[in-house]
Every structure is written in C-alpha cells, then in structure tokens.
Design a protein around this motif. Structure first.
Motif, PDB file in Angstrom:
ATOM      1  N   CYS A  89       0.819  -1.211   0.000  1.00  0.00           N
ATOM      2  CA  CYS A  89       0.000   0.000   0.000  1.00  0.00           C
ATOM      3  C   CYS A  89       0.854   1.262   0.000  1.00  0.00           C
ATOM      4  O   CYS A  89       0.425   2.311  -0.476  1.00  0.00           O
ATOM      5  CB  CYS A  89      -0.894   0.050   1.233  1.00  0.00           C
ATOM      6  SG  CYS A  89      -2.371  -0.888   1.051  1.00  0.00           S
ATOM      7  N   SER A 142      -0.195   2.367  -8.568  1.00  0.00           N
ATOM      8  CA  SER A 142      -1.561   2.031  -8.176  1.00  0.00           C
ATOM      9  C   SER A 142      -1.798   0.519  -8.222  1.00  0.00           C
ATOM     10  O   SER A 142      -2.578  -0.007  -7.442  1.00  0.00           O
ATOM     11  CB  SER A 142      -2.579   2.770  -9.038  1.00  0.00           C
ATOM     12  OG  SER A 142      -2.316   2.556 -10.385  1.00  0.00           O
ATOM     13  N   VAL A 153      -0.730  -0.835  -5.000  1.00  0.00           N
ATOM     14  CA  VAL A 153      -1.652  -0.430  -3.939  1.00  0.00           C
ATOM     15  C   VAL A 153      -2.896  -1.304  -3.957  1.00  0.00           C
ATOM     16  O   VAL A 153      -3.377  -1.752  -2.910  1.00  0.00           O
ATOM     17  CB  VAL A 153      -2.017   1.062  -4.093  1.00  0.00           C
ATOM     18  CG1 VAL A 153      -3.100   1.453  -3.109  1.00  0.00           C
ATOM     19  CG2 VAL A 153      -0.794   1.922  -3.866  1.00  0.00           C
ATOM     20  N   LEU A 206      -4.052  -3.646  -0.929  1.00  0.00           N
ATOM     21  CA  LEU A 206      -5.347  -3.563  -0.254  1.00  0.00           C
ATOM     22  C   LEU A 206      -6.058  -4.910  -0.269  1.00  0.00           C
ATOM     23  O   LEU A 206      -6.743  -5.270   0.691  1.00  0.00           O
ATOM     24  CB  LEU A 206      -6.218  -2.497  -0.922  1.00  0.00           C
ATOM     25  CG  LEU A 206      -5.869  -1.079  -0.508  1.00  0.00           C
ATOM     26  CD1 LEU A 206      -6.595  -0.073  -1.367  1.00  0.00           C
ATOM     27  CD2 LEU A 206      -6.237  -0.864   0.950  1.00  0.00           C
TER      28      LEU A 206
END
Lengths: 509, 114
Positions: free
Chosen positions: B20, B25, B28, B32
């Motif tokens: 994260c 992205s 990330v 998550l």
C-alpha cells in the motif's frame, strides 16, 4: 416501538432504486421524485426529532429480534437532530444540483439517495458492525458522486480518497474483530455492559481496539494528522456534493462521540474517556493548522475545505473535554458550521462561474457578474463562517470558549480556538477582498447564466442560518438536554436492551 | 494452530501494508487486497478456532457451546468479503481510468520529477 424509526432507511433505499428505473424518463422526472423524496424524508425526520425529544432514547428492533442478537436501530436526540440537519442540507443541495449540476454523469440521483441512506444509517444504528456497513454505503455513494463526470484533477484526489478510506475500513474491521473476540457482542449498548464488567486481563485488548476505532473515526472526521486528504477531495467535488459532504466529517465526529460516551462511558473503569487528553490536543493543533491552511489556500473552495477541517477539529476538541457545557456548545456549533460551510461551497461555485476563466482562485481579476448580489451573499456567508456577531456561530463560539475556560488547565485549548478563529477571519477577509473588492473598470461578464433554483438554494440556506440565529435560545436549550443525555448515555442501556414487546413466534421444527 | 493463523494474518497484513505504501496504483490495489484477506482471516479467527464443529444447530448434537462454533463471525466475514470485493473492483476501475487519463500508474497521476 415506532416503525417510523426505520423510515429514514427504507425511503432512500426504495427511492434510490426507483431513480435507476426513472433514468429513461429524463432529468425532470428524476429531479421531481428526488426532491419530493428528500422533502418527505425531512418530514419524517422532524417527526422523529419530536419523538426523540419526548422519549429520550428509543430502540427499534429490526425483525423483532432481541437487541443482543439482531440489528437494533437507536434513536435519541443527538441522532434525530443530525438526521434533520442531514435532510435539510440534502434538500438544498439537491435543489442546487437540479439546476443542471446533476447532468455531469450518470446515476446522480440514485447515488444521491444512497448517500442519504448511508448517512441516515450511520446516525441511526445501534450496532457497531452495522455502523461499518453504513460507512461503506455512504463511502461507495460518495466515491460515485465525487467522481461524477470527473475532470482529471478529481481522479487523482478521488484515488487518494478511496485508498485512504479502504485502509480505514480495514482498520475498522480489525478493531471490530478484536472487540467481538473479547466481548462476544457488537450491539453498542450490550458492549457497554460487557466492558463495564471486563476482567482486568482483557482491558488492554479493548483499549487497543478502542484506539483503533478512534483512528478510524478521526480519519473520517479528518483530524490531524489524518486530514491531508480532505482539502484536495472537497475542493474537487462538484459544488452541491461538496456542500453535502460538509456533513460527512460530522459523521466521524458523531461516531467518536457515540462510542466514547456509550462504550467507554461511566462504569468502564480504566477505560473511561481514555482518549480525552490526546483527542483534545490533536483537535487544538488541528484547529490551528486548519487556520494556517485556510490562510494559504489559493482557491475559495480549498479555503472552505480548510474551514470544514477547522470546525470538525474544534468539535472533537470540545467533545473530548467530556463536559456537559462543552458538548452543548459544540452541538450548537455543529449545526451552525455545517450549514455555513455548505453555503460557502455553493457560493464558491457561483463566484467561480460569475468570474469566468479566473474561477474561484483568490487573485484579483476583473469584476464578476452580479457584483452586488454575490458580494453581499459572500459577505454574509463569510461573516457566518468566521463566527462574527450577531449570528448563531458567534454565540456558539462564545459558549465554547466559556466551556473551555471553565475547565481549569485548559487555557491552551481556548487559545488554540481563538488563534484558529483569528486565522480563519484573516483568510476570509483576504478572500473577500480578492473576490469582491476588485477594480470596477474591468469588463463585467454577464454571459454566464445562474439559474433561479441555484439562487433559491443559496437563499434558502441563508434563511436557515438566519432562522438558527433567531431561534438560538431554544436550539441551545435542546443542545443542553442532548448533551446531558450524551453524558449519561449508559443510563439508556436498559431501554436499548429491552426485550421485544411481542415475543417472536416459535419457528416450527 | 493459533500460532500458524496469527503468523498468516501478520504476514498478509505486513505484505499488504508494504504494498500500500508503494507509489504504483497496481501495487496499492494488490496491497489492499492482501490487507482485506488478513482482516477476513482475523474476523474468522475471532470466533475461536475449532476444527470439525458446525455453526448451525443440529438436533443430533447436544445443545452446548462445546459442540458448536460461533456462527456470528462467519456471517460477519461474509459481509466483509462482499464489501471488500466490491471495493477492490471499484478501485481497479478507478486505477484503470486514472492510468488511461494520465498515462501513468503513479498514485499521484504523474511521474515524480527525477
């Protein structure tokens, strides 16, 4: 057991689904249905307020399951007042958006209803896991509304907003799992009784989980250092949505107040008010930093976002004191600051359109269209936000200061509140002079169109604030009764855990 | 078994949080997802770990807590799975949109200056 308590959830849920079906019939039908539904919601919520004011605390057992096993809804003065505030704000925002702002992307009206569903659910629920679910409902809807027809800058802010909230949700679940593992229940009133008789060996686990909850709610309420996402997100949101989001930080503040007063209220030895000192100092620092942020803001919307930050921080600071007077003053300020911030968000949008290419950036440009009308409105809105007399904000701030000074050793907090207020005032004066005291010889743009509905929404919000200032005495009295009830929250546990009035029929074997 | 489960939860959580904190992205989103696995396992484990015990009342079994496992965490974890799954889907769409609009999968939407 009044069934009206479930109505603020049932109505937006059904209307939200209906709005999806109505999309074929064009925006006019959708706007009509949406406005009617929110007006009905407001009427229901006002009825609930009356109900709560008479009865104090009410519990609604969904499916008639006993509170410990089913999902209970809880209505008291605090939740009823916030429900009313939310519906009022929503009505005005929807009116503003129905002038054309709702056509930026698909499904605006359905998302708006689901946003209301999430907000109402978060205010009404008496179950901690259910609170998580409502948080997710309101967040999913807010992602949709925020990214509604989004330009590029919004996407970036939206990405940060979504990721941060997902991490927050994960932490919320960890805290819930810990609490469930130790206490064996998730109904808040039932948890409170379990916490009161907690064996000493488990206190640390509950303490840890309690801190995790504080972190999660502080992220929603945007308390420093968890607030960095807010100015970017709110300043990118469409005006009507940003105005509605003014109540979203208050959901976090509400959740802090609710859990601290009920779960860790009187009776929970070793845990009672464990977060008070730290929350108060974090709030004080956040108030000052938000003031500095407001001073440094380059656009009116960003300035307004910092003011939202500052108001949420001062609320947390006051609530953390755990004093009836402080809570009562903060409740009045909550009403005032939410409405005033929404007003400035709407005005920022109008100013941006009236100034053409300069937008709402705080630099000197040619005069904007409707200089008198917008100028006076901006002046009034900024006066309201800076908590100047004679408006209710001033009285609320005064009461907050008195409450802070009444507690020995809290002079620092009072100083922070004053400093934050002074910084906000400076920032607002600077913004006003840049926006409205510009060179009159510049060309005046009259090409933009501001619809009557948008003016109407702004006037309605202003009228509400004036009404609040006129009716400040009964509101403050109501706030005090509410504050008293909050500080005696553990007294309402027998009502919240009362068995169902009618026994469930035995399920046939 | 407790040790193994805690180790698994800790490992997933640690790896997820590390991902994260990265600037891409895609990382990330993966992070998550791992965090949500860790959380789901944790909720599940909070009903206490028991092997071979049903959560639903069975007339053939004596009705006491020794013969059943707590059904509530299983219901909770179901809710949490559904929500985190939906959120991951939304985040993926958002990440893809950001990627196509900005031409970069940096979480800030642009490559940092070297």
């Amino acid at each position: 057991m009044s069934h009206w308590i479930a109505a603020p959830l049932v109505l937006p849920l059904c209307v939200g689904a209906l709005q999806l079906l109505l999309e074929r019939h064009g925006p006019r039908v959708q706007r009509g249905v949406g406005l009617l539904a929110v007006a009905a919601l407001l009427a229901i919520n006002l009825h609930l307020l009356q109900l709560a004011d008479g009865a104090g605390s009410l519990s609604y057992l969904v499916g008639n399951w006993p509170a410990e096993f089913g999902i209970a809804l809880t209505l008291d003065r605090l939740s009823a007042a916030l429900l009313c505030l939310c519906a009022l704000l929503a009505l005005i925002c929807l009116l503003y958006a129905s002038a054309g702002g709702d056509r930026g992307g698909a499904h605006f009206h359905a998302l708006f209803q689901f946003q209301l569903l999430g907000l109402n659910g978060a205010f009404l629920t008496g179950d901690l896991f259910n609170l998580f679910v409502w948080f997710e409902v309101l967040l999913i809807a807010s992602y949709g509304l925020l990214l509604h027809g989004a330009p590029r800058a919004t996407l970036k802010a939206g990405m940060h907003y979504v990721v941060l909230n997902l991490v927050g949700s994960a932490l919320f679940l960890v805290a819930l799992a810990l609490l469930f593992g130790v206490l064996g229940t998730l109904n808040m009133a039932h948890m409170a009784t379990r916490i009161a008789e907690l064996p000493a060996s488990d206190v640390r686990l509950v303490h840890t989980a309690g801190w995790m909850l504080i972190v999660v709610f502080a992220l929603k309420a945007a308390i420093l250092p968890l607030s960095l996402w807010l100015p970017a997100t709110y300043s990118q949101a469409p005006a009507a949505i940003a105005a509605l989001f003014a109540i979203m930080t208050k959901v976090g503040v509400y959740a802090i107040l609710r859990t601290q007063s009920l779960l860790f209220g009187s009776g929970s030895e070793g845990l009672q008010g464990f977060a008070g000192t730290l929350l108060a100092s974090a709030g004080a620092i956040a108030v000052v930093v938000a003031g500095l942020g407001a001073l440094a803001a380059s656009t009116l919307k960003r300035l307004c976002a910092y003011l939202v930050l500052g108001s949420a921080a001062s609320l947390v600071m006051l609530f953390a004191l755990n004093q009836v007077q402080a809570t009562a003053a903060a409740l009045l300020y909550l009403l005032h600051s939410t409405l005033a911030a929404a007003l400035l968000f709407l005005l920022a949008d109008l100013c941006a359109r009236a100034r053409g290419s300069a937008g709402d950036s705080l630099r000197l440009t040619a005069a904007m269209a409707w200089p008198q009308r917008l100028g006076v409105l901006c002046f009034l809105a900024m006066m309201l936000l800076a908590a100047l007399p004679p408006w209710s904000g001033f009285l609320a701030k005064l009461a907050m200061l008195q409450a802070l000074l009444a507690v020995p050793g809290q002079g620092g907090l009072a100083a922070a509140l004053l400093l934050g207020g002074a910084l906000n005032l400076l920032a607002l004066m600077r913004a006003f002079s840049h926006l409205c005291w510009n060179r009159p010889e510049g060309e005046v743009r009259q090409t933009v169109e501001i619809r009557r509905r948008e003016w109407g929404a702004v006037y309605a919000l202003l009228a509400l604030l004036v009404l609040l200032s006129v009716a400040v005495a009964p509101t403050a009295r109501f706030g005090e009764t509410t504050a008293r009830a909050i500080h005696a929250a553990t007294d309402s546990i027998p009502i919240l855990l009362a068995p169902p009035e009618k026994a469930r029929p035995e399920i046939a074997k | 078994m407790e040790g193994l489960i805690s180790l698994a939860i800790g490992l997933l959580m640690g790896a997820g949080l590390w991902l994260c904190l990265r600037a891409r992205s895609f990382d990330v989103v993966l992070g998550l997802t791992l965090v949500s696995y860790a959380v789901n396992l944790m909720i599940f484990a909070m009903g206490r770990l028991r092997v071979g015990q049903p959560p639903i009342i069975d007339p053939a079994r004596p009705a006491d807590l020794q013969h059943y496992v707590d059904p509530l965490p299983q219901a909770l974890v179901l809710t949490a799975i559904v929500i985190s799954f939906a959120m991951s889907a939304l985040l993926l769409v958002l990440a893809l949109k950001t990627r196509s609009e900005h031409g970069s999968d940096h979480v800030d939407g642009e490559e940092p200056a070297p």
